[in-house]
Design an enzyme around this catalytic site. Structure first.
Site, PDB file in Angstrom:
ATOM      1  N   TYR A 151      -3.850  36.803 118.223  1.00 36.59           N
ATOM      2  CA  TYR A 151      -4.152  36.945 116.970  1.00 36.59           C
ATOM      3  C   TYR A 151      -2.417  37.030 116.838  1.00 36.59           C
ATOM      4  CZ  TYR A 151      -4.616  38.001 112.432  1.00 36.59           C
ATOM      5  OH  TYR A 151      -4.427  38.515 110.601  1.00 36.59           O
ATOM      6  N   VAL A 193     -11.727  47.758 108.077  1.00 32.02           N
ATOM      7  CA  VAL A 193     -11.929  49.425 107.990  1.00 32.02           C
ATOM      8  C   VAL A 193     -12.617  50.004 106.900  1.00 32.02           C
ATOM      9  CG1 VAL A 193      -9.732  49.749 107.268  1.00 32.02           C
ATOM     10  CG2 VAL A 193     -11.045  51.429 108.502  1.00 32.02           C
ATOM     11  N   SER A 195     -14.903  47.375 105.166  1.00 29.74           N
ATOM     12  CA  SER A 195     -16.198  46.549 104.845  1.00 29.74           C
ATOM     13  C   SER A 195     -16.460  48.298 105.294  1.00 29.74           C
ATOM     14  CB  SER A 195     -16.143  45.282 104.999  1.00 29.74           C
ATOM     15  OG  SER A 195     -15.767  45.587 105.842  1.00 29.74           O
ATOM     16  N   ASN A 196     -16.065  48.440 107.101  1.00 30.51           N
ATOM     17  CA  ASN A 196     -16.916  49.065 107.736  1.00 30.51           C
ATOM     18  C   ASN A 196     -16.914  51.006 107.275  1.00 30.51           C
ATOM     19  OD1 ASN A 196     -16.743  47.540 110.131  1.00 30.51           O
ATOM     20  ND2 ASN A 196     -15.872  49.050 111.182  1.00 30.51           N
ATOM     21  N   PHE A 197     -16.236  50.813 106.091  1.00 34.02           N
ATOM     22  CA  PHE A 197     -16.236  52.410 105.634  1.00 34.02           C
ATOM     23  C   PHE A 197     -17.705  52.404 104.188  1.00 34.02           C
ATOM     24  CE2 PHE A 197     -12.196  54.662 107.178  1.00 34.02           C
ATOM     25  CZ  PHE A 197     -12.783  54.587 108.062  1.00 34.02           C
ATOM     26  N   GLY A 213      -7.348  59.512 113.038  1.00 31.04           N
ATOM     27  CA  GLY A 213      -7.139  58.932 110.776  1.00 31.04           C
ATOM     28  C   GLY A 213      -6.223  59.169 110.954  1.00 31.04           C
ATOM     29  N   THR A 216      -2.229  54.735 109.493  1.00 25.55           N
ATOM     30  CA  THR A 216      -1.543  53.993 107.983  1.00 25.55           C
ATOM     31  C   THR A 216      -1.631  53.039 107.486  1.00 25.55           C
ATOM     32  OG1 THR A 216       0.837  54.245 107.586  1.00 25.55           O
ATOM     33  CG2 THR A 216      -0.372  56.297 107.309  1.00 25.55           C
ATOM     34  N   ARG A 217      -2.299  52.708 106.580  1.00 24.79           N
ATOM     35  CA  ARG A 217      -2.418  51.623 106.125  1.00 24.79           C
ATOM     36  C   ARG A 217      -2.607  50.946 104.889  1.00 24.79           C
ATOM     37  NH1 ARG A 217      -2.698  51.063 110.898  1.00 24.79           N
ATOM     38  NH2 ARG A 217      -3.691  50.028 112.301  1.00 24.79           N
ATOM     39  N   PRO A 280      -1.352  49.611 115.360  1.00 29.57           N
ATOM     40  CA  PRO A 280      -0.654  50.367 114.381  1.00 29.57           C
ATOM     41  C   PRO A 280      -0.488  51.412 114.235  1.00 29.57           C
ATOM     42  CG  PRO A 280      -1.096  48.034 114.353  1.00 29.57           C
ATOM     43  CD  PRO A 280      -2.286  48.618 115.054  1.00 29.57           C
TER      44      PRO A 280
END
Ligand code: NAD
Ligand code: UDP
Ligand code: UDP
Length: 320
Positions: A151, A193, A195-197, A213, A216-217, A280
């Site tokens: 990607y 992340v 949609s998963n959560f 956890g 960061t994003r 990342p």
């Protein structure tokens, strides 16, 4: 201008049945354009565009952009590419082909038609960044042989192709580096992340935080992102980008999990799973260029956008 109506632009959106693409198609139609959506439905869904099908100015073509495409349009938004690590790593060779062959075909199309073309590039071109926040001048830190490379390197090569078509063929290009974007129309099994959560919280399942956890994003709500893409497309021909588009609010993944639990009122528990390879550690866009050149900045804060997204998934599960 459109070949059928001189006042209406005909716009091609590749990946138009996907998460971001479906919102872009809808907005472009609302703004009075004709839209051709091209998609092979690899990760996109007919459900995302079902409400547009009755619009006489909307057309769908099932097509894989790794093959040549001959249509007549006035502008091209090239979004076709799986974006979730789960999906782009499922068939990594096809992911690179989609980014690279897809870019060549869409650039060839733009060159024949002499029309401008926008590339949905990504913050992944910065890899696991050592410069923080990320500025467009940063060349990135990508592992070229890792599991994300199909990607990351595919998108980097696509940027190279865009700039070479610009230099070599004088093509008008616009390159947007999109940071993590979320909202309605994400597939429940998308794997990213947000949609998963939300899906886990609504189903009362454990919330799967990868690693500790602390990575960061920065999360941008989809309507903000779509506004940025359209503004970039409509800039002066001298503006090529790359331009970062994203929300500079930065959160740890653990903070995101806690917010989702709070906003859904879920009894789900947080569990920790191994951190995927090359994940990342930090990511936040410097959006000074977007502010200055596009007069754009996101308007929807994370909690508000999460509420809209939670409402979408609640409705989706209610329908099933
Ligand atoms: P998505 O997976 O929901 O949408 C991608 C769409 O492209 C899907 O409809 C899929 O079926 C289609 N597609 C994939 N391969 C194709 C091919 N070979 N031919 C035709 N269609 C194909 O993902 P998204 O989040 O909507 O991402 C859209 C674009 O934005 C992608 O190019 C992605 O790399 C980029 N982007 C997204 C984000 C984000 O956070 N959502 C961040 C950075 C970049
Ligand atoms: N192409 C396309 N549609 C067009 C024009 C070109 O899909 O309307 C494809 C074509 O198949 C080619 C690619 O775009 O493989 C690159 O086109 P370009 O003209 O740049 O290169 P060339 O045809 O000279 O290889
Ligand atoms: N992540 C997580 N749990 C999940 C899905 C993702 O903790 O169920 C983490 C992932 O390891 C990464 C971050 O959330 O650190 C964002 O992942 P995503 O796949 O959404 O996008 P990325 O930015 O990594 O491409």
């Amino acid at each position: 201008m459109s070949y059928t109506n001189p006042y209406r632009k005909r716009i091609l959106v590749t990946g138009g049945a996907g998460f971001i693409g479906s919102h872009l198609c809808e907005r472009l139609l609302q703004e009075g354009n004709e839209v051709i959506c091209v998609d092979n439905f690899y990760t996109g869904s007919k459900r995302n565009i079902a409400h547009l099908l009755t619009n006489p100015y909307f057309e769908v073509i099932r097509h894989d952009v790794t093959f040549p495409l001959y249509v007549e349009v006035d502008e091209i938004y090239n979004l076709a590419c799986p974006a979730s690590p789960v999906h782009y790593q499922f068939d990594p060779v096809q992911t690179t082909k989609t980014s690279v062959h897809g870019a060549i075909n869409m650039l060839g199309l733009a060159k024949r038609l002499k029309v401008k073309i926008l590339q949905a590039s990504t913050s992944e071109v910065y890899g696991d960044p050592s410069v923080h926040p990320q500025v467009e001048e940063y060349w990135g830190n990508v592992n070229p042989i890792g599991i994300r490379a199909c990607y990351d390197e595919g998108k980097r090569c696509a940027e190279t192709l865009f700039f070479d078509y610009h230099r070599q063929h004088k093509l008008q290009i616009k390159v947007a580096r999109i940071f993590n974007t979320y909202g309605p129309n994400m597939h429940p099994n998308d794997g990213r992340v947000v949609s998963n959560f939300i899906v886990q919280a609504l189903k009362g399942e454990d919330i799967t935080v990868y690693g500790d956890g602390s990575q960061t994003r920065s999360f941008c709500y989809v309507s903000d992102l779509v506004s940025g893409l359209i503004k970039l497309m409509n800039t002066d021909p001298s503006i090529t980008g790359p331009i970062n588009l994203g929300n500079p609010g930065e959160f740890t993944i653990l903070e995101l999990a806690e917010k989702v639990i709070k906003l859904t009122g879920s009894k789900s528990k947080i569990i920790f799973k191994p951190l995927p390879q090359d994940d990342p550690k930090q990511r936040r866009p410097d959006i000074s260029k977007a502010k200055e050149i596009l007069h754009w900045q996101p308007a929807i804060p994370l909690e508000e956008g999460l509420k809209y997204t939670i409402d979408y998934f609640k409705k989706l599960f209610g329908e099933q």
